[in-house]
Design a protein around this motif. Structure first.
Motif, PDB file in Angstrom:
ATOM      1  N   TYR A 243       0.854  -1.192   0.000  1.00  2.67           N
ATOM      2  CA  TYR A 243       0.000   0.000   0.000  1.00  2.67           C
ATOM      3  C   TYR A 243       0.887   1.238   0.000  1.00  2.67           C
ATOM      4  O   TYR A 243       1.826   1.340   0.777  1.00  2.67           O
ATOM      5  CB  TYR A 243      -0.901   0.025   1.234  1.00  2.67           C
ATOM      6  N   ALA A 244       0.553   2.185  -0.874  1.00  4.75           N
ATOM      7  CA  ALA A 244       1.299   3.434  -0.885  1.00  4.75           C
ATOM      8  C   ALA A 244       1.012   4.181   0.418  1.00  4.75           C
ATOM      9  O   ALA A 244      -0.016   3.968   1.041  1.00  4.75           O
ATOM     10  CB  ALA A 244       0.861   4.273  -2.085  1.00  4.75           C
ATOM     11  N   PRO A 245       1.942   5.058   0.851  1.00  4.96           N
ATOM     12  CA  PRO A 245       1.680   5.822   2.073  1.00  4.96           C
ATOM     13  C   PRO A 245       0.344   6.566   1.961  1.00  4.96           C
ATOM     14  O   PRO A 245       0.030   7.123   0.908  1.00  4.96           O
ATOM     15  CB  PRO A 245       2.838   6.815   2.138  1.00  4.96           C
ATOM     16  N   ALA A 246      -0.432   6.519   3.026  1.00  2.00           N
ATOM     17  CA  ALA A 246      -1.723   7.209   3.026  1.00  2.00           C
ATOM     18  C   ALA A 246      -1.820   8.062   4.275  1.00  2.00           C
ATOM     19  O   ALA A 246      -2.610   7.786   5.177  1.00  2.00           O
ATOM     20  CB  ALA A 246      -2.859   6.191   2.956  1.00  2.00           C
ATOM     21  N   PRO A 247      -0.967   9.092   4.368  1.00  2.00           N
ATOM     22  CA  PRO A 247      -0.965   9.888   5.599  1.00  2.00           C
ATOM     23  C   PRO A 247      -2.203  10.764   5.698  1.00  2.00           C
ATOM     24  O   PRO A 247      -2.673  11.305   4.711  1.00  2.00           O
ATOM     25  CB  PRO A 247       0.296  10.742   5.460  1.00  2.00           C
ATOM     26  N   GLU A 248      -2.720  10.869   6.910  1.00  2.00           N
ATOM     27  CA  GLU A 248      -3.764  11.860   7.191  1.00  2.00           C
ATOM     28  C   GLU A 248      -3.090  13.214   7.045  1.00  2.00           C
ATOM     29  O   GLU A 248      -2.140  13.522   7.758  1.00  2.00           O
ATOM     30  CB  GLU A 248      -4.287  11.638   8.604  1.00  2.00           C
ATOM     31  N   SER A 249      -3.561  13.993   6.061  1.00  2.00           N
ATOM     32  CA  SER A 249      -2.765  15.160   5.677  1.00  2.00           C
ATOM     33  C   SER A 249      -3.342  16.486   6.166  1.00  2.00           C
ATOM     34  O   SER A 249      -2.733  17.525   5.941  1.00  2.00           O
ATOM     35  CB  SER A 249      -2.626  15.178   4.152  1.00  2.00           C
ATOM     36  N   ALA A 250      -4.484  16.466   6.819  1.00  2.00           N
ATOM     37  CA  ALA A 250      -5.071  17.736   7.247  1.00  2.00           C
ATOM     38  C   ALA A 250      -4.125  18.459   8.204  1.00  2.00           C
ATOM     39  O   ALA A 250      -3.514  17.846   9.067  1.00  2.00           O
ATOM     40  CB  ALA A 250      -6.411  17.480   7.926  1.00  2.00           C
ATOM     41  N   LYS A 251      -4.001  19.759   8.015  1.00  2.00           N
ATOM     42  CA  LYS A 251      -3.106  20.544   8.866  1.00  2.00           C
ATOM     43  C   LYS A 251      -3.859  20.981  10.120  1.00  2.00           C
ATOM     44  O   LYS A 251      -4.985  21.446  10.042  1.00  2.00           O
ATOM     45  CB  LYS A 251      -2.623  21.783   8.103  1.00  2.00           C
ATOM     46  N   VAL A 252      -3.207  20.819  11.236  1.00  2.00           N
ATOM     47  CA  VAL A 252      -3.818  21.215  12.499  1.00  2.00           C
ATOM     48  C   VAL A 252      -2.854  22.129  13.222  1.00  2.00           C
ATOM     49  O   VAL A 252      -1.655  21.849  13.296  1.00  2.00           O
ATOM     50  CB  VAL A 252      -4.108  19.964  13.351  1.00  2.00           C
ATOM     51  N   VAL A 253      -3.371  23.239  13.712  1.00  2.00           N
ATOM     52  CA  VAL A 253      -2.504  24.186  14.412  1.00  2.00           C
ATOM     53  C   VAL A 253      -2.421  23.824  15.886  1.00  2.00           C
ATOM     54  O   VAL A 253      -3.432  23.643  16.553  1.00  2.00           O
ATOM     55  CB  VAL A 253      -3.048  25.630  14.264  1.00  2.00           C
ATOM     56  N   ILE A 254      -1.206  23.688  16.368  1.00  2.00           N
ATOM     57  CA  ILE A 254      -0.990  23.471  17.794  1.00  2.00           C
ATOM     58  C   ILE A 254      -0.170  24.659  18.297  1.00  2.00           C
ATOM     59  O   ILE A 254       0.876  24.978  17.728  1.00  2.00           O
ATOM     60  CB  ILE A 254      -0.234  22.147  18.052  1.00  2.00           C
ATOM     61  N   ALA A 255      -0.654  25.320  19.337  1.00  2.00           N
ATOM     62  CA  ALA A 255       0.045  26.498  19.850  1.00  2.00           C
ATOM     63  C   ALA A 255       1.390  26.077  20.436  1.00  2.00           C
ATOM     64  O   ALA A 255       1.522  24.957  20.935  1.00  2.00           O
ATOM     65  CB  ALA A 255      -0.804  27.183  20.915  1.00  2.00           C
TER      66      ALA A 255
END
Lengths: 327, 524
Positions: free
Chosen positions: B55-67
């Motif tokens: 399986y090709a990499p399937a990263p969860e790609s949504a960007k989340v801001v962490i302070a």
């Protein structure tokens, strides 16, 4: 479990399972059945089957998977109104699924009624596409054994190199497992060199326990492939029953080293579904089964959906349905 | 904080002549798992779970801001960050944020805020309390993806689990207790349920946000106010939950969140003005809290460690039982208090079970927790990995036979442990008695159901158990005689907000979830 010798045994040979004990003589002895029937817990089996659909198959893996799935398709037409013309059209599609992309593999086989095998034989000569014929009184199997054997021999003589037989569900459900075993074994002999796919018609067996038992029985009797359904009974192939059959195949391999194929048929229409099945194959029986020699899809509309997805990857656009020739 | 063993682990089987390590592999102890039983030739090893069609990499790609820094959440707003400590991603050791270390002063402020908010919140119309809980649940659903990503980055669990298990259950718990808020008289007929008061809640790192939901939802439904302390390695999702409280206008002080390590937890538990302590974590800390609570009239519920037996009878559906073993002990890298860490297999099927478990473990995918196809993520912390490794060594030293089916290399950065199991385990072995809290299973055998029950109950713990059989009567007989809070039959690690959860013996007391989960938060 020791492997029994192929061909006709001369000695009395006993099959024993937890449910019956009967002598069959002389018999085309194949493999011993498991000592007791194996139970399958439906809730957990379905949960496991559903887990495969959560795999995320993207980019290069998606493309490779779809090409693999395409090469595993048994392009099927099993209608009363099937004509030689329709079969010829199907054969062309089998050899060259998408004229716009000659790099694609041909499908594994076409699957037709015995009456039309000779047409396919002429069209497919030398193409590498196999000719599968349903036989043995498809789809019900409610015919005398002689008729079913004759049906098989004629299909083979007409050029079929794969026979998709149906088991007698009536006998199986009535508990006459020994007779079902004998029937499969004698049809296997009638097949000669042709590969035998045994259709369990899981939609009529209903429980996973029986699907497992029928799988073990068919494998023991000499099946090269076990197949879920005729496509004439709902539900046809599901992830759950296919998982149960794959587990039977895996267990047989562990015991004997012999690889049996699996063919889900009916109800697999989308490329996404086909990838779910491939994930299940890869994670249940392993990489060696990722080949048309050991895994097939009995389907017709699946082909064009795969082609549409592959064209989307190639061109960046979704084509319309009419951009692909009918399958 | 939840490290079950701060003490040194000593091998107990060293004196037993049967368990000497034998390099030639001739000693009886090395003959396991099929002691005394000749195995028929198997082709199982030829099954190939390799790289064909990977399986090709399937990263969860949504960007989340962490302070970069967080203060505490006290009286409805975030405080200015004080003295901080780092919270890292255990999969790659990247620093995610710096979180404030709660001092006694911070704890005092938080408890004072909760005390001040109590009268109004307790008197609020129950339908209005329900409204707030419903709002929290909906907002959790709306921000589910973001919460799942933070949970995975902060804790190391696979995104598949935080997305499909943790966060949906969080929302489910708030929805469920929102429904109870105005129906308490039906939960306690002919009684007058009143809130307990200010609740100090201390939660572990294995299911950070889910444990927060388990604690906060019933407390609020019953009209209590809360001071919550998340675990030091996984504070980020609780702080996101605080943002949600702000967004939905939860009255200030109703829930306060103070971050920190053991000292902060101690300050909170020993605070003079709390009415109740609810704790989930190690038995060692639980015992300390019991001592603290006993000095004053503070109510206490404890959800502690476990060494839960998973019993497979010979008539079970073996393939599905193997799936249950996987769910039982390898779910969340084994960081589960109710993990099925002791496997009891009836002797006639132990060969098959071990063989199939080995095959199944080969198909598990260990790696980047953010990849949607990852089954086994990172170990939560360096300390926990060290604990697990200590136990692995003790298991080897005591003469059990370790099987690690996957030969794939572990990632270089971060904290990782290949899923494994021990066969030839005796009841006296340390790995069969102490909680490891990792992807490590101890396999034992039994001949009769009586033997299975005796051994299953022969533990100081009593949290959960699994029973696998095709026979209904056996399920009921076995389940009724197991000394534990939860028995799963032909399944494992199934959670539902409507179902009470909790332990017997040293696994604690009090129930969370279901109608029973209301009881610790009401005075009758």
């Amino acid at each position: 479990m020791a492997m029994q010798s192929h061909g006709h045994g001369t000695l009395l040979f006993f099959i024993t399972t937890g449910r019956f004990f009967l002598p069959i003589a002389p018999t085309p002895a194949r493999y011993n059945l498991p000592m007791k029937s194996i139970t399958v817990d439906r809730v957990m089996a379905d949960q496991r089957a559903a887990a495969f659909t959560k795999r995320s198959i993207k980019t290069s893996a998606k493309e490779a998977g779809l090409r693999l799935a395409l090469s595993m398709v048994d392009l099927t037409t099993l209608e009363g109104k099937d004509s030689p013309e329709k079969v010829r059209s199907l054969c062309r599609k089998a050899i060259l699924p998408d004229a716009n992309d000659p790099t694609l593999p041909h499908v594994a086989a076409i699957c037709v009624y015995p009456e039309l095998v000779h047409v396919a034989h002429e069209e497919l000569e030398g193409s590498g596409v196999h000719i599968a014929s349903v036989a043995t009184g498809f789809p019900s199997g409610q015919y005398p054994l002689e008729v079913r054997l004759d049906d098989t021999r004629r299909a083979v003589e007409a050029g079929a190199d794969e026979i998709d037989m149906v088991i007698s569900r009536g006998r199986f459900l009535a508990g006459e497992r020994g007779k079902v075993f004998d029937e499969i074994a004698s049809i296997k002999d009638a097949c000669g060199q042709a590969h035998l796919k045994v259709i369990l018609e899981t939609g009529e067996l209903e429980t996973y326990d029986l699907v497992r038992e029928a799988s073990d029985l068919a494998i023991a009797a000499g099946a090269d492939f076990i197949k879920t359904s005729t496509g004439k009974v709902a539900p046809a192939a599901t992830m759950g029953v296919t998982l149960v059959m794959l587990e039977a195949v895996r267990d047989h391999f562990i015991k004997t080293g012999r690889k049996i194929g699996v063919k889900p048929a009916g109800g697999i229409r989308t490329s996404k579904q086909s990838l779910h099945y491939l994930v299940m194959v890869k994670e249940t029986v392993g990489d060696d089964w990722l080949t048309p020699d050991l895994f097939r899809f009995g389907a017709s509309s699946l082909t064009n959906d795969i082609l549409m997805q592959l064209a989307r990857r190639r061109t960046g656009r979704y084509m319309a349905g009419h951009d692909f020739s009918e399958a | 904080m939840t490290d079950p063993t701060e003490h040194e682990i000593k091998p107990t089987g060293a004196a037993d002549p049967g368990f000497h390590l034998d390099p030639a592999g001739e000693s009886p102890a090395r003959r396991s798992p099929h002691q005394g039983r000749q195995r028929v030739h198997t082709h199982a090893d030829e099954l190939n779970f390799g790289a064909a069609w990977d399986y090709a990499p399937a990263p969860e790609s949504a960007k989340v801001v962490i302070a970069p820094k967080y203060g505490h959440f006290i009286n409805g707003r975030f405080t200015t960050p004080g003295k901080t400590f780092r919270t890292i991603n255990p999969a790659n050791e990247e620093v995610l944020s710096e979180v404030s270390e709660g001092s006694t002063k911070d704890v005092n402020k938080a408890v004072a805020a909760a005390r001040e908010a109590l009268p109004k919140w307790a008197k609020l119309k129950p339908t209005d309390r329900a409204k707030y809980l419903f709002r929290i649940a909906r907002r959790v659903q709306e921000r589910a993806r973001e919460l799942a990503i933070i949970e995975t980055r902060d804790g190391g669990k696979p995104i598949k689990e935080s997305r499909d298990v943790d966060i949906p259950l969080v929302a489910h718990h708030f929805f469920y207790y929102a429904g109870w808020a105005d129906k308490l008289p039906y939960a306690f007929p002919n009684r007058d349920p009143r809130p307990v008061g200010v609740c100090a809640q201390i939660i572990p790192w294995n299911f950070p946000l889910l444990m927060a939901a388990w604690k906060i939802a019933p407390a609020l439904a019953c009209g209590n106010t809360v001071v919550l302390k998340p675990a030091e390695t996984t504070p980020l999702t609780a702080l996101r939950l605080a943002e949600i409280f702000e967004e939905i206008d939860l009255p200030p002080g109703v829930v306060n969140i103070v971050t920190g390590a053991g000292e902060t937890g101690k300050a909170l538990a020993e605070h003079k003005d709390i009415d109740k302590i609810a704790f989930t974590g190690s038995t060692a800390v639980g015992k300390l809290l019991a001592r603290t609570a006993s000095k004053r009239g503070v109510r206490l519920t404890l959800e502690l460690g476990g060494k839960s037996p998973n019993i497979i009878f010979e008539d079970a559906s073996i393939d599905q039982a193997v799936e249950g073993i996987i769910q039982g002990i390898y779910f969340n890298q084994g960081h589960v208090c109710c993990a099925g860490s002791r496997l009891f297999v009836q002797e006639s099927v132990v060969g098959e079970v071990v063989e199939k478990l080995t095959i199944r473990l080969k198909s598990l995918r260990l790696g980047d927790p953010m990849d949607k196809n990852t089954d086994i993520g990172a170990i939560n912390s360096k300390e926990q990995l060290a604990t697990i490794n200590r136990y692995l060594k003790v298991g080897d030293d005591e003469g059990a036979h370790r099987i690690t089916p996957s030969d794939k290399p572990l990632p270089k950065k971060g904290f990782w442990c290949n899923p494994c199991f021990f066969t030839g385990v005796q009841q006296s072995h340390t790995i069969a008695r102490e909680e490891i809290f990792g992807p490590v299973l101890a396999v034992q055998t039994f001949r009769t159901p009586e033997e299975a029950l005796t051994r299953a109950n022969n533990t100081p713990y009593g949290l959960a158990a699994g029973v696998w059989t095709d026979k209904g009567s056996k399920i009921f007989d076995t389940a009724a005689r197991l000394e534990c809070g939860v028995v799963w039959c032909n399944t494992y690690n199934k959670f539902d907000a409507a179902s009470p959860f909790g332990g017997f013996k040293e696994s604690g007391f009090g129930r969370e979830g279901g109608m029973q989960g209301l009881r610790p938060y009401v005075r009758l």
